[in-house]
Design an enzyme around this catalytic site. Sequence first.
Site, mmCIF file in Angstrom:
data_model
loop_
_atom_site.group_PDB
_atom_site.id
_atom_site.type_symbol
_atom_site.label_atom_id
_atom_site.label_comp_id
_atom_site.label_asym_id
_atom_site.label_seq_id
_atom_site.Cartn_x
_atom_site.Cartn_y
_atom_site.Cartn_z
ATOM 1 N N THR A 153 -80.478 36.658 29.653
ATOM 2 C CA THR A 153 -81.784 36.387 30.302
ATOM 3 C C THR A 153 -81.798 34.898 30.678
ATOM 4 O O THR A 153 -81.311 34.543 31.734
ATOM 5 C CB THR A 153 -82.972 36.775 29.403
ATOM 6 O OG1 THR A 153 -82.822 36.156 28.135
ATOM 7 C CG2 THR A 153 -83.077 38.278 29.262
ATOM 8 N N THR A 190 -85.232 36.856 19.707
ATOM 9 C CA THR A 190 -84.954 37.650 20.895
ATOM 10 C C THR A 190 -83.497 37.579 21.106
ATOM 11 O O THR A 190 -82.985 36.783 21.890
ATOM 12 C CB THR A 190 -85.548 37.134 22.193
ATOM 13 O OG1 THR A 190 -86.932 37.176 22.088
ATOM 14 C CG2 THR A 190 -85.171 38.052 23.347
#
Lengths: 407, 407
Positions: A153, A190
């Site tokens: 990401t 995350t």
Amino acid sequence: MNIIKGGVTAAKGYKASGTEAGIKYKDRKDMALVYSEKPAVVAGTFTTNVVKASPVLWDMKLVRSGKPVRAVVLNSGIANACTGSVGDEYNLWMAEKMASALGIDTEEVCTASTGVIGMQLKKEPIERGCKQLAETLADTAEAGTLAAEAIMTTDTVSKQYAVDFEIDGKTITIGGMSKGSGMIHPNMATMLCVITTDVLISKDALQKALSLSVADSFNMISVDRDTSTNDTVLVLANGEAGNDEICEGSAGYVEFCEALDQVTRSLAKMMAADGEGASKLLEVTVTGAAAKESARALAKSVITSNLVKTAVYGSDANWGRIMCALGYSGEDFDPYKTAVTIKSVTGSLVLVRDGMATDYSEDEATKILSDSEVTVICDMGEGDACATAWGCDLTYDYVKINGDYRS
Amino acid sequence: MNIIKGGVTAAKGYKASGTEAGIKYKDRKDMALVYSEKPAVVAGTFTTNVVKASPVLWDMKLVRSGKPVRAVVLNSGIANACTGSVGDEYNLWMAEKMASALGIDTEEVCTASTGVIGMQLKKEPIERGCKQLAETLADTAEAGTLAAEAIMTTDTVSKQYAVDFEIDGKTITIGGMSKGSGMIHPNMATMLCVITTDVLISKDALQKALSLSVADSFNMISVDRDTSTNDTVLVLANGEAGNDEICEGSAGYVEFCEALDQVTRSLAKMMAADGEGASKLLEVTVTGAAAKESARALAKSVITSNLVKTAVYGSDANWGRIMCALGYSGEDFDPYKTAVTIKSVTGSLVLVRDGMATDYSEDEATKILSDSEVTVICDMGEGDACATAWGCDLTYDYVKINGDYRS
């Protein structure tokens, strides 16, 4: 133990792929597949956040069931968290489409998602992506790299690591990939991580080894103290190495644990170094603590301090902030027994002895802290326990990336 | 209750002063004195950090002794923390010099320091400062302001607040000053606060009222989660208002607590708004929590999230980060009962209902978040308890200030 090239396809009997499915963005790889030719024992550790994404709930169920799995399908762009029963349906859809494209059962497919919270997935890109992933599966290192790239990401580099070692003349390989550079905090962040190995091992032994390994690797890194909704670490073991089955305490168990630790720690360090906006990798080692848990808490407290992180960014040997962070860790100790040393390739310097400043040179300290990898060693003088945590500095770029992440 | 002008000199019988002693910098006010003409009952709350500065240890001893005090002398620039027995000596020196300049006992002088950790004070500037402070004492609002200015470090504005109210026809006044804009975190931060009141109150009732008040004010603000070594809140009550003595549960106790809460909350909000590098005051209110402690933990978790703070800086309605922060607070709740609303002078908007996104307008949300004071309301749907926390956004300037604080 040898460090070897590759990631999830390094071990025998694994294939991988990565593709552009158009989950949220165009012209960007955003779906990945890891596939085992034979059913594989699976172990997992998951986020401790009360708010758990749909794929996390799905994987927890599969891991608990004790049945072997064949595949892990992952997407980036949308986290499928805070999406309610509709999100659960989309997650199931992803597992179903992947299973049908591979000709296996839906319950053999683990899922993982990372990205923006609260947005629903769309069926069409997922279906297309699953087909593409199945069609392009390969057992090459390049295929592993494509998968590692597809789960990124805000990561700036993909993360892979692999080792091999021998048990009774059989070569065992462990390889993994991971992502995650924001919302990273002890107790899983995350971060997504898939590790594959060809070892033959019991499910209980694999889970035990993973849980122990995570405690001193992924749970010891922090970028911003935010524990995400999607953290997932999965280890698949397909037994293709041909060794005698490893159980807890059996021959080979310790060697396997050490090799797994090498993989998880290396991936964890890569994640910390690639923390959002990071310009430096920061390692904090606590020695001489009263107990292991205390050492971990003290190291985590320093690694997560914004004031320590900004001081490291500014190459400022502001050791008072380190003492302060040790002090609010929740652990009890005598500050006047504490020593603090900084270290990098440039050299090492004792800043604090008996809880007070030594007569160190600020210039020398600044030089040491100006390197791209900096270590802080806190000796508590209380006992023999030690622990290491990894993180990064807090920079303008962290604010920039996170002030404007969604757009 | 009326909000009135002034700070520590608002109540009857108090004087104050502030001066340039040259503690660490030149041409900068760095010592302050608060003085009560009559011996005053004193209550205090202090940092929970294991590493406690010398003045904190001194004040804790004085407060525990139960004896009245007459003065509080404060310095900025050097924190006198991690300074060992030499630091204790310098602190005692400061109390002694102040006492002798005022003609009172050393044990009647509380001390407080803020600034860089690990550096030793010097005797000469302290002695000069104490003399100047004693010579320039005044009971004017201007004198209170000088004192409030002299305790600033990275603060951009001085912080004072005062109220008066009546008990049985007698006017009671409470006024205070505080400083602190970095190392600020629930459980007391690098903050110093001195509150003076002319109420007649028992020591036990005063300590009880202060401890309760701090729990919902100074302990509910956070700038960077770093709990400092020097946090000190002192309340002096000299009985000059002429009321009947207040005890816990007696007439006037509730009114006094409410007025004290008004002062502590107002000072706490000023500190949050002036957080290092802050461009916005962020208020997080949790409603419908299962219990008070749970509401506090949930509100603190959101206010301290770097990801929420950067999103607020970027005026980005990234509510997933709010849900995420609620989720890792350590409190249990059903995320699909949660509602999240944002509010400012521009209007209010429900972003999340039943744990999922409403059909809100991103443009409208950005407008609301663009104000300089933003409120986030999280309704948990679990019970009746509520709590409010205050903080600020995380900006480039925070990194700038803290990457280069010591130079």
